[in-house]
Structure formats: structure tokens, C-alpha cells
Design a protein around this motif. Structure first.
Motif, PDB file in Angstrom:
ATOM      1  N   PRO A  51       0.868  -1.153  -0.026  1.00  9.55           N
ATOM      2  CA  PRO A  51       0.076  -0.144   0.086  1.00  9.55           C
ATOM      3  C   PRO A  51       1.096   1.309  -0.073  1.00  9.55           C
ATOM      4  O   PRO A  51       1.936   1.337   0.599  1.00  9.55           O
ATOM      5  CB  PRO A  51      -0.789  -0.280   1.303  1.00  9.55           C
ATOM      6  CG  PRO A  51      -0.908  -1.438   1.691  1.00  9.55           C
ATOM      7  CD  PRO A  51       0.560  -2.119   0.962  1.00  9.55           C
ATOM      8  N   GLY A  52       0.424   2.201  -0.821  1.00 12.55           N
ATOM      9  CA  GLY A  52       1.320   3.371  -0.991  1.00 12.55           C
ATOM     10  C   GLY A  52       2.576   3.211  -1.591  1.00 12.55           C
ATOM     11  O   GLY A  52       2.444   2.794  -3.071  1.00 12.55           O
ATOM     12  N   ARG A  71      -0.182   4.682  11.625  1.00 15.21           N
ATOM     13  CA  ARG A  71       0.834   4.254  10.477  1.00 15.21           C
ATOM     14  C   ARG A  71       2.013   5.369  10.232  1.00 15.21           C
ATOM     15  O   ARG A  71       1.541   6.460  10.508  1.00 15.21           O
ATOM     16  CB  ARG A  71      -0.035   4.067   9.106  1.00 15.21           C
ATOM     17  CG  ARG A  71      -0.929   2.992   9.252  1.00 15.21           C
ATOM     18  CD  ARG A  71      -1.939   2.976   7.842  1.00 15.21           C
ATOM     19  NE  ARG A  71      -2.664   1.716   7.862  1.00 15.21           N
ATOM     20  CZ  ARG A  71      -3.981   1.867   8.758  1.00 15.21           C
ATOM     21  NH1 ARG A  71      -4.417   2.787   9.247  1.00 15.21           N
ATOM     22  NH2 ARG A  71      -4.361   0.535   8.833  1.00 15.21           N
ATOM     23  N   ARG A 122       6.082   5.575   8.444  1.00 11.40           N
ATOM     24  CA  ARG A 122       7.544   5.022   7.737  1.00 11.40           C
ATOM     25  C   ARG A 122       7.879   3.522   8.719  1.00 11.40           C
ATOM     26  O   ARG A 122       7.933   4.075   9.637  1.00 11.40           O
ATOM     27  CB  ARG A 122       8.469   5.768   7.222  1.00 11.40           C
ATOM     28  CG  ARG A 122       7.889   6.946   6.364  1.00 11.40           C
ATOM     29  CD  ARG A 122       9.274   7.912   6.161  1.00 11.40           C
ATOM     30  NE  ARG A 122       9.819   7.746   5.041  1.00 11.40           N
ATOM     31  CZ  ARG A 122      11.077   8.264   4.931  1.00 11.40           C
ATOM     32  NH1 ARG A 122      11.746   8.766   5.912  1.00 11.40           N
ATOM     33  NH2 ARG A 122      11.981   7.930   3.562  1.00 11.40           N
ATOM     34  N   GLY A 162       6.867   4.813   2.682  1.00  8.26           N
ATOM     35  CA  GLY A 162       5.670   5.537   2.955  1.00  8.26           C
ATOM     36  C   GLY A 162       4.963   5.266   4.167  1.00  8.26           C
ATOM     37  O   GLY A 162       5.234   4.131   4.735  1.00  8.26           O
ATOM     38  N   SER A 187       2.465   3.577   5.412  1.00  9.56           N
ATOM     39  CA  SER A 187       1.498   2.628   4.999  1.00  9.56           C
ATOM     40  C   SER A 187       1.361   1.701   6.102  1.00  9.56           C
ATOM     41  O   SER A 187       0.148   0.813   5.878  1.00  9.56           O
ATOM     42  CB  SER A 187       1.940   2.145   3.602  1.00  9.56           C
ATOM     43  OG  SER A 187       2.511   2.985   2.891  1.00  9.56           O
ATOM     44  N   TRP A 208       2.491  -4.040   9.739  1.00  8.16           N
ATOM     45  CA  TRP A 208       4.033  -4.437   9.417  1.00  8.16           C
ATOM     46  C   TRP A 208       4.501  -5.862   9.835  1.00  8.16           C
ATOM     47  O   TRP A 208       5.057  -6.384   8.995  1.00  8.16           O
ATOM     48  CB  TRP A 208       4.796  -3.314  10.061  1.00  8.16           C
ATOM     49  CG  TRP A 208       6.325  -3.148   9.811  1.00  8.16           C
ATOM     50  CD1 TRP A 208       7.208  -2.834  10.538  1.00  8.16           C
ATOM     51  CD2 TRP A 208       6.918  -3.048   8.491  1.00  8.16           C
ATOM     52  NE1 TRP A 208       8.613  -2.914   9.962  1.00  8.16           N
ATOM     53  CE2 TRP A 208       8.277  -2.988   8.738  1.00  8.16           C
ATOM     54  CE3 TRP A 208       6.467  -3.243   7.044  1.00  8.16           C
ATOM     55  CZ2 TRP A 208       9.102  -2.934   7.421  1.00  8.16           C
ATOM     56  CZ3 TRP A 208       7.598  -3.194   6.309  1.00  8.16           C
ATOM     57  CH2 TRP A 208       8.791  -2.999   6.307  1.00  8.16           C
TER      58      TRP A 208
END
Length: 279
Positions: free
Chosen positions: A76-77, A199, A201, A220, A222, A228
Motif C-alpha cells: 500500500p502506498g 501508520r 514509515r 511510505g 503505509s 508491518w
């Protein structure tokens, strides 16, 4: 009564005017035909390091230096950037200077590194909030019952483990950094499941099932930490164990070689970093 008389037009004048008009049109058309057409120079837009890789090449590793490969994975991103290190072909150094933090690129240049990633969390004075070992010098205090530790022994071999499962016992290492939380535990299971919407980096360090070191950054904002953890546990990187490093503005990853590279710059200078040097 006065009478208005129109002046007669001479024959020569009547002939000259059309000829002049015709001549002017001819010259104009000739000029239009012969004049070069101006074409604006193309605008070259720099390609971002995070530009998505086409699906058919997404799983391709690219060797850029001895023992150093790069790859990116759709997410995503912005795509997640990965550097895979063969520890038998490089050496690891934890660079540390809390009095003079540097950009990740500056750290890499200073040491002649082929790759670099940010380390764990640090306080306002540039001191690590957990344990750090730089050239056998021990700084800080180990996490207890949480997080993980990446360490290089005297033979240059990498180790990465959960500090909840195996607390640090003071064993001497040449280099080491600690991070929090543990993201992937042995057998590739997601280790962090506390859901939240924060969210940012992200950066992480991992060992794969072949014993290679993976430096991983999501440039990003994301992923939450739980996302993660889940991403790294399920993506096709054969991760055996992984730990989170300092994310947000500190996240950075650099790899550079004759066959290209990757660069994700942190937004802040770093008091320490993990560097990968050629043998």
C-alpha cells in the motif's frame, strides 16, 4: 453649387497594388514553409526510488555489489525496499557518534559502505534507548522481556533473536543493535498483533532461512506496527526472524553498487547506523 470630382486612378497603380499583395502573400507562405517548427524540449521527470516494479519483475533480485542484492515489493502506498546481504562477503559495523549525528548518506560515505540502514530508537541526546555495541564498546542497557537483538560475533557471523525468549546475558559481540518490537518469530510467525491506526514509515532487520541479512524499509506511511509484522510474516522473503527498527522520520536505507542501488533518506540526522562494508 459645387460639384465633387473623384480623382481618376491610374492604370499603373491599379496594377501595382494586386502585385504587391500577391508578393506579400507569397513571401509569407514561403517563410512559413521554410521556417523551422519549434518543438519544446521534453521535460524529464526524475524516477523515484519507490517507483513500482512491473508485476512480472517484482520478485527479481538484482545483484549490485559482491554479496549485496536489492529488490522492491508492492505494498500500500509506496513499494517496500529490501537489501539482501550475504554475510560471508561483507562486514558489518555499527557507527556511533551522538555528538555529531549525520545523514545516512554521510555515514555511508565516511565508511565506504555498500549499504546502510538506520538503527534502533534514540533519545534527544542521541543516546540509544536500548543496548548498542559499536566496535566492542557497549553503550546503553538491554531491553528486558521485549524486542530483539541483532549482533555480529568476533567471526563476523550475524545473530538475531527475541530478547523475551533469550535475554541478553552480556556475551561480548563486535557489533550490535536492539529494536522493538519483535516482528517475526522463529518459524515465520507474526510476533506483534496489537492493532492500532498509527501508520508511519517503517524499517526492520531480519534473517532469512538461508542465514542472509535483510534490511527492509517501507518509505511510505503505509503500515501500523501490527500490519508491518503481518506483512513481513507473509511476504515471500523466507524470513526466519525480524525486529523493528526506529521508524518514522528515522527510517532510511541505502545500497549502492556498479549495477545500481536504492536510496531512502531519513528525514533527520542519525547518531548511529548499521553499515555494510566490502571485505
Amino acid at each position: 453649387m459645387s460639384v465633387y470630382h473623384r480623382q481618376p486612378t491610374s492604370a499603373s497603380y491599379r496594377h501595382v497594388v494586386p502585385m504587391l499583395i500577391l508578393l506579400g502573400v507569397t513571401i509569407y507562405l514561403a517563410a512559413c514553409t521554410m521556417a523551422p517548427i519549434k518543438v519544446d524540449s521534453p521535460v524529464i521527470v526524475p524516477t523515484l526510488l519507490s517507483t513500482p516494479t512491473p508485476p512480472d519483475t517484482d520478485a527479481t533480485w538484482r545483484l549490485i555489489a559482491s554479496g549485496v542484492e536489492i529488490r522492491q515489493i508492492e505494498a500500500p502506498g509506496l513499494p517496500v525496499q529490501i537489501v539482501r546481504i550475504d554475510p560471508t562477503q561483507v562486514r558489518f559495523v555499527v557507527a556511533y557518534d551522538p555528538t555529531k549525528p549525520r545523514t545516512l548518506q554521510a555515514w555511508a560515505v565516511q565508511y565506504g559502505a555498500v549499504a546502510a540502514i538506520n538503527g534502533g530508537f534514540f533519545d534527544q541526546y542521541g543516546e540509544p534507548v536500548a543496548l548498542l555495541i559499536s566496535d566492542q564498546r557497549v553503550i546503553g542497557t538491554s531491553y528486558v522481556d521485549q524486542g530483539g537483538m541483532f549482533a555480529i560475533d568476533a567471526q563476523g557471523r550475524p545473530h538475531l533473536w527475541s530478547l523475551a525468549e533469550q535475554p541478553y546475558d552480556g556475551k561480548p559481540f563486535a557489533q550490535a543493535i536492539q529494536g522493538w518490537p519483535l516482528l517475526v518469530r522463529r518459524q515465520g510467525e507474526a510476533a506483534y498483533t496489537v492493532a492500532d491506526d498509527q501508520r508511519a514509515r517503517r524499517s526492520a532487520i531480519a534473517l532469512d532461512q538461508a542465514g542472509r541479512v535483510l534490511l527492509i524499509v517501507a518509505p511510505g506511511a503505509s503500515f501500523s506496527l501490527a500490519e508491518w509484522s503481518q506483512f513481513l510474516a507473509t511476504v515471500d522473503l523466507a524470513i526466519e526472524v525480524a525486529v523493528n527498527l526506529d521508524g518514522g522520520s528515522s527510517s532510511g536505507l541505502i545500497a549502492q553498487g556498479h549495477q545500481g542501488g536504492v536510496r531512502v533518506d531519513p528525514f533527520v540526522p542519525l547518531p548511529f547506523a548499521l553499515l555494510i562494508l566490502p571485505l
